[in-house]
Scaffold this motif. Structure first.
Motif, PDB file in Angstrom:
ATOM      1  N   PRO A  36       1.189  -1.295   0.135  1.00 37.08           N
ATOM      2  CA  PRO A  36      -0.855  -0.049   0.005  1.00 37.08           C
ATOM      3  C   PRO A  36       0.792   1.175  -0.253  1.00 37.08           C
ATOM      4  CG  PRO A  36      -0.450  -0.769   2.166  1.00 37.08           C
ATOM      5  CD  PRO A  36       0.802  -1.589   1.039  1.00 37.08           C
ATOM      6  N   ASP A  37       1.893   1.123   0.244  1.00 39.73           N
ATOM      7  CA  ASP A  37       2.641   2.050   0.892  1.00 39.73           C
ATOM      8  C   ASP A  37       3.523   2.746  -0.998  1.00 39.73           C
ATOM      9  OD1 ASP A  37       2.557   3.180   3.370  1.00 39.73           O
ATOM     10  OD2 ASP A  37       3.795   1.197   3.808  1.00 39.73           O
ATOM     11  N   THR A  38       4.146   2.243  -1.510  1.00 37.26           N
ATOM     12  CA  THR A  38       4.828   1.488  -2.582  1.00 37.26           C
ATOM     13  C   THR A  38       4.612   1.748  -4.197  1.00 37.26           C
ATOM     14  OG1 THR A  38       5.640  -0.434  -2.346  1.00 37.26           O
ATOM     15  CG2 THR A  38       6.934   1.161  -1.458  1.00 37.26           C
ATOM     16  N   GLY A  39       3.078   0.471  -4.012  1.00 35.09           N
ATOM     17  CA  GLY A  39       1.954   0.108  -5.461  1.00 35.09           C
ATOM     18  C   GLY A  39       2.891  -0.968  -5.833  1.00 35.09           C
ATOM     19  N   GLU A  40       4.087  -1.741  -5.168  1.00 32.51           N
ATOM     20  CA  GLU A  40       4.820  -2.590  -5.849  1.00 32.51           C
ATOM     21  C   GLU A  40       4.627  -3.786  -5.297  1.00 32.51           C
ATOM     22  OE1 GLU A  40       8.477  -1.729  -4.712  1.00 32.51           O
ATOM     23  OE2 GLU A  40       9.264  -0.365  -5.498  1.00 32.51           O
ATOM     24  N   TYR A  41       4.822  -5.083  -6.241  1.00 31.08           N
ATOM     25  CA  TYR A  41       3.808  -6.639  -5.644  1.00 31.08           C
ATOM     26  C   TYR A  41       5.386  -7.317  -5.091  1.00 31.08           C
ATOM     27  CZ  TYR A  41       1.231  -6.154 -10.367  1.00 31.08           C
ATOM     28  OH  TYR A  41      -0.107  -5.798 -11.065  1.00 31.08           O
ATOM     29  N   ARG A  42       4.752  -7.432  -3.769  1.00 32.06           N
ATOM     30  CA  ARG A  42       5.053  -8.307  -3.037  1.00 32.06           C
ATOM     31  C   ARG A  42       4.818  -9.557  -2.971  1.00 32.06           C
ATOM     32  NH1 ARG A  42       9.819  -5.193  -1.470  1.00 32.06           N
ATOM     33  NH2 ARG A  42       9.090  -3.174  -0.564  1.00 32.06           N
ATOM     34  N   GLY A  43       5.621 -10.576  -2.572  1.00 34.99           N
ATOM     35  CA  GLY A  43       5.131 -12.205  -2.013  1.00 34.99           C
ATOM     36  C   GLY A  43       6.052 -12.631  -1.735  1.00 34.99           C
ATOM     37  N   GLY A  44       6.495 -14.000  -1.656  1.00 33.27           N
ATOM     38  CA  GLY A  44       7.621 -14.507  -1.111  1.00 33.27           C
ATOM     39  C   GLY A  44       6.839 -16.254  -0.073  1.00 33.27           C
ATOM     40  N   TYR A 104       6.521  -8.067   5.276  1.00 32.57           N
ATOM     41  CA  TYR A 104       5.787  -8.987   5.950  1.00 32.57           C
ATOM     42  C   TYR A 104       5.330  -8.797   6.838  1.00 32.57           C
ATOM     43  CZ  TYR A 104       3.801 -13.447   6.646  1.00 32.57           C
ATOM     44  OH  TYR A 104       2.750 -14.104   7.808  1.00 32.57           O
ATOM     45  N   LEU A 105       6.396  -8.313   8.039  1.00 33.35           N
ATOM     46  CA  LEU A 105       6.253  -8.612   9.543  1.00 33.35           C
ATOM     47  C   LEU A 105       6.175  -6.793   9.799  1.00 33.35           C
ATOM     48  CD1 LEU A 105       9.972 -10.241  10.172  1.00 33.35           C
ATOM     49  CD2 LEU A 105       7.659 -10.976  10.483  1.00 33.35           C
ATOM     50  N   THR A 106       6.066  -5.560   9.396  1.00 33.42           N
ATOM     51  CA  THR A 106       5.884  -4.433   9.296  1.00 33.42           C
ATOM     52  C   THR A 106       4.462  -4.181   8.700  1.00 33.42           C
ATOM     53  OG1 THR A 106       7.411  -3.539   8.184  1.00 33.42           O
ATOM     54  CG2 THR A 106       8.136  -4.213  10.475  1.00 33.42           C
ATOM     55  N   ARG A 107       3.522  -4.640   7.551  1.00 25.70           N
ATOM     56  CA  ARG A 107       2.650  -4.244   6.784  1.00 25.70           C
ATOM     57  C   ARG A 107       1.262  -3.491   7.024  1.00 25.70           C
ATOM     58  NH1 ARG A 107       2.421  -9.599   7.065  1.00 25.70           N
ATOM     59  NH2 ARG A 107       0.339 -10.646   5.779  1.00 25.70           N
ATOM     60  N   LYS A 108       0.933  -4.510   8.566  1.00 25.02           N
ATOM     61  CA  LYS A 108       0.191  -4.253   9.754  1.00 25.02           C
ATOM     62  C   LYS A 108       0.193  -2.928  11.106  1.00 25.02           C
ATOM     63  CE  LYS A 108      -2.249  -8.346   8.480  1.00 25.02           C
ATOM     64  NZ  LYS A 108      -2.649  -9.085   8.585  1.00 25.02           N
ATOM     65  N   MET A 109       1.940  -2.845  10.855  1.00 23.91           N
ATOM     66  CA  MET A 109       2.480  -2.039  12.555  1.00 23.91           C
ATOM     67  C   MET A 109       2.039  -0.718  11.990  1.00 23.91           C
ATOM     68  SD  MET A 109       5.755  -1.256  13.432  1.00 23.91           S
ATOM     69  CE  MET A 109       6.582  -2.834  13.919  1.00 23.91           C
ATOM     70  N   LYS A 110       0.896  -0.046  12.921  1.00 25.08           N
ATOM     71  CA  LYS A 110       0.484   1.525  12.802  1.00 25.08           C
ATOM     72  C   LYS A 110       1.578   2.573  13.317  1.00 25.08           C
ATOM     73  CE  LYS A 110      -4.244  -0.506  14.956  1.00 25.08           C
ATOM     74  NZ  LYS A 110      -4.943  -0.105  15.863  1.00 25.08           N
ATOM     75  N   ARG A 118       4.686   3.642  12.298  1.00 23.77           N
ATOM     76  CA  ARG A 118       4.881   4.004  10.645  1.00 23.77           C
ATOM     77  C   ARG A 118       7.054   4.135  11.283  1.00 23.77           C
ATOM     78  NH1 ARG A 118       3.883  -0.715   8.760  1.00 23.77           N
ATOM     79  NH2 ARG A 118       5.062   0.059   6.891  1.00 23.77           N
ATOM     80  N   THR A 119       7.003   4.777  11.964  1.00 28.04           N
ATOM     81  CA  THR A 119       8.025   5.693  12.484  1.00 28.04           C
ATOM     82  C   THR A 119       9.168   4.571  13.136  1.00 28.04           C
ATOM     83  OG1 THR A 119       7.791   7.713  12.670  1.00 28.04           O
ATOM     84  CG2 THR A 119       9.318   7.379  13.763  1.00 28.04           C
ATOM     85  N   LEU A 120       8.595   3.609  14.531  1.00 30.26           N
ATOM     86  CA  LEU A 120       8.880   2.732  13.969  1.00 30.26           C
ATOM     87  C   LEU A 120       9.990   1.316  13.086  1.00 30.26           C
ATOM     88  CD1 LEU A 120      10.786   0.629  16.341  1.00 30.26           C
ATOM     89  CD2 LEU A 120       8.287  -0.269  16.638  1.00 30.26           C
ATOM     90  N   ALA A 155      11.929   3.199  10.766  1.00 32.65           N
ATOM     91  CA  ALA A 155      13.371   2.400  12.045  1.00 32.65           C
ATOM     92  C   ALA A 155      14.304   1.095  11.248  1.00 32.65           C
ATOM     93  CB  ALA A 155      13.294   3.105  13.037  1.00 32.65           C
ATOM     94  N   LEU A 156      12.975   0.245  11.385  1.00 30.53           N
ATOM     95  CA  LEU A 156      13.662  -1.039  11.018  1.00 30.53           C
ATOM     96  C   LEU A 156      14.023  -1.391  10.073  1.00 30.53           C
ATOM     97  CD1 LEU A 156      10.446  -3.154  12.721  1.00 30.53           C
ATOM     98  CD2 LEU A 156      12.876  -2.878  13.968  1.00 30.53           C
ATOM     99  N   PHE A 157      13.828  -0.680   8.607  1.00 31.08           N
ATOM    100  CA  PHE A 157      14.159  -0.780   7.719  1.00 31.08           C
ATOM    101  C   PHE A 157      15.713   0.106   7.349  1.00 31.08           C
ATOM    102  CE2 PHE A 157       9.982  -1.733   5.738  1.00 31.08           C
ATOM    103  CZ  PHE A 157      10.252  -2.712   5.231  1.00 31.08           C
ATOM    104  N   ARG A 158      16.052   0.980   7.957  1.00 35.39           N
ATOM    105  CA  ARG A 158      16.980   1.752   7.788  1.00 35.39           C
ATOM    106  C   ARG A 158      18.255   0.829   8.987  1.00 35.39           C
ATOM    107  NH1 ARG A 158      16.444   4.557   4.163  1.00 35.39           N
ATOM    108  NH2 ARG A 158      14.806   6.061   4.520  1.00 35.39           N
TER     109      ARG A 158
END
Length: 524
Positions: free
Chosen positions: A121-129, A404-410, A412-414, A417-420
């Motif tokens: 929903p943030d980037t519009g790109e397809y994700r899966g695995g 996948y782990l953070t897609r439902k995390m409210k 977003r700042t955290l 930070a996890l991605f960084r």
């Protein structure tokens, strides 16, 4: 102490059950798919075209290149060299076997990746695995178990892709550059970290555009050089194949003692290189824009062929035809001392490599015997491209699983930070791997590959149904002369929301405005 822990964990993970299981599962899927590797070869080749694309997804060809970026790397040069060094020339045959059988496994896992993909929903790109299809496939029957298995795989993959595996790639690249030009490994580490920093922040589209340019160039150039060596040593061809098959089956007494090692190292390094069953391919497969999931399944199955039957074979031929190999005898590598190095040299089969650790150095020496003064340089350049694209692909897969782990995390700042933190961890792993010992780097890498393979192979044995239904549906539509389109509801496949919406949209586009108004449906 740490070295013993790594060695113990590696031996436990890469035990007979995993090595034999990967071969058995590949054979099983070969039978279930009706010898897909040969029967659907035209469909695989068809996916080499640029194909469909959209603002949200990569083309089938781009996804194939992204997948190859992850598959073609240190395993194709250093991995093949270590397989031959520790398992004899017969390890090459078992790499071929793992590649051929693994193509069917790759089809199953990558088709599942397409079926259960979703749009970020943030980037519009397809994700899966695997994490996505483990959660979704049986969400309607066992939601808690599905969610747990998906989270478990995601965590293991993040650790493997960001910490265990990048170090192997960086180590091989740094050692090859040091051998070729005498550049200290720490200098290579700094340069690699800086270059990677520009790429990993750009997202999947930048990764796809980079891979689609770099991967074909590096792979084709490497294969061309191997073909040149092939013709320069044309008289050695019968001997090369004789050594491979004699060692693979222990036909000659000298190889009888290492037939088990040939199978072990051939399968282990084969999976490390082509990644069939490891669960990495579905990440790139899910990013593709295709009209039917089976199309990406075919593309990714073919990437296993390119990796193992072409690139790995090229490396093996350079090493064996030039005589630059041995069955390594060193107390630092337990279990690899079944054949005396001096015995091999005395029989004219191998050559002494005193001071050269099994890995890229074997290939550099082999190529140098054909092109004096150029071998180390060419391999260093080729490995630099291979390694760079592979590490970029590793980061992408780690990023997908963190998404996948953070897609439902409210918060977003955290999440950001996890991605960084993930980006930093990859760069630290690369820097450390470049300057550490090869043995430690390979040990961690094998643990990462084996852990993912255990989870993924067990999972897809339970989830194979949707992929097999998709294959049957594809074949039926092709037989009817259609360009296959996918509607999961017609096949009884549940929880594939993306494809349900796509099928509905495709159906609406095929109706006239009057028909839509009669049904009370707005064309908008």
């Amino acid at each position: 102490m740490i070295a013993y822990l790594i060695e113990g964990a590696n031996g436990l993970i890469w035990s007979i059950p995993l090595i034999g299981g990967l071969l058995v599962v590949g054979l099983y899927f070969t039978i279930r798919t009706g010898l897909l590797q040969i029967r659907n070869l035209p469909d695989m080749l068809d996916q080499l075209k640029k194909g469909e694309t959209s603002p949200d997804g990569t083309s089938s060809f781009q996804s194939l290149m992204m997948s190859l970026a992850g598959r073609v790397g240190m395993g194709n040069i250093g991995g093949v060299a270590t397989a031959i060094a520790f398992g004899g020339p017969g390890a090459v045959f078992w790499m071929w076997v793992s590649g051929f059988l693994g193509a069917s496994t790759s089809f199953i896992e990558c088709t599942l990746g397409q079926i259960y993909k979703e749009k970020d929903p943030d980037t519009g790109e397809y994700r899966g695995g695997p994490a996505f299809y483990f959660e979704r496939a049986y969400k309607h029957k066992a939601p808690r178990l599905s969610m747990f298995y998906g989270i478990l795989f995601a965590i293991v993959t993040i650790v493997a892709m960001s910490f265990f595996l990048p170090g192997v790639q960086a180590n091989g690249m740094a050692s090859a550059i040091d051998l070729a030009w005498g550049i200290p490994t720490w200098v290579t580490a700094i340069g690699l970290v800086i270059l990677l920093g520009f790429i990993v922040i750009g997202g999947v589209k930048r990764i796809a555009h980079f891979a689609v340019v770099a991967v074909p160039v590096m792979a084709i150039s490497y294969i061309i050089i191997a073909i040149i060596v092939f013709f320069m040593n044309f008289e050695a061809i019968p001997r090369v194949f004789e050594l491979i098959f004699a060692s693979a089956f222990g036909i000659q007494p000298i190889f009888g003692a290492i037939i088990g090692l040939a199978i072990k190292w051939g399968v282990q390094r084969g999976i490390y290189s082509n990644e069939a069953g490891q669960g990495t391919g579905p990440h790139a497969a899910a990013a593709a824009e295709v009209s039917h999931p089976a199309k990406q399944g075919f593309a990714q199955a073919f990437s296993v062929y390119i990796d193992t039957l072409l690139v790995c074979s090229a490396t093996a031929f350079i090493i064996i035809s030039t005589g630059m190999f041995n069955t390594f005898t060193n107390e630092d590598y337990p279990g690899a001392d079944a054949v005396s190095e001096a015995d091999l040299v005395g029989r004219g089969i191998g050559d002494l490599h005193l001071g050269v650790e099994p890995g890229p150095g074997f290939v550099q020496q082999g190529l140098d015997s054909a092109f004096p003064g150029l071998g180390p340089t060419f391999i260093a350049i080729a490995l630099a491209f291979f390694v760079f694209t592979t590490i970029v692909a590793y980061y992408y897969m780690a990023e997908v699983n963190l998404t996948y782990l953070t897609r439902k995390m409210k918060n977003r700042t955290l999440a950001r930070a996890l991605f960084r933190l993930l980006q930093a961890l990859v760069l630290v792993s690369v820097a450390y791997g470049a300057v550490t010992s090869a043995g430690a780097a390979w040990g961690l890498g094998d643990i990462g590959v084996g852990s993912m393979a255990w989870l993924n192979v067990i999972g897809i044995l339970f989830l194979q149904g949707p992929a097999l239904k998709a294959l049957k549906d594809y074949r039926e539509q092709k037989k009817a002369g259609l360009d296959p389109q996918f509607d999961p509801r017609k096949l009884g496949i549940e929880n594939a929301e993306f494809w349900e919406l796509r099928a509905d949209g495709h159906a609406l586009q095929g109706r006239t405005g009057g028909e839509l108004e009669d049904e009370g449906v707005s064309k908008k």
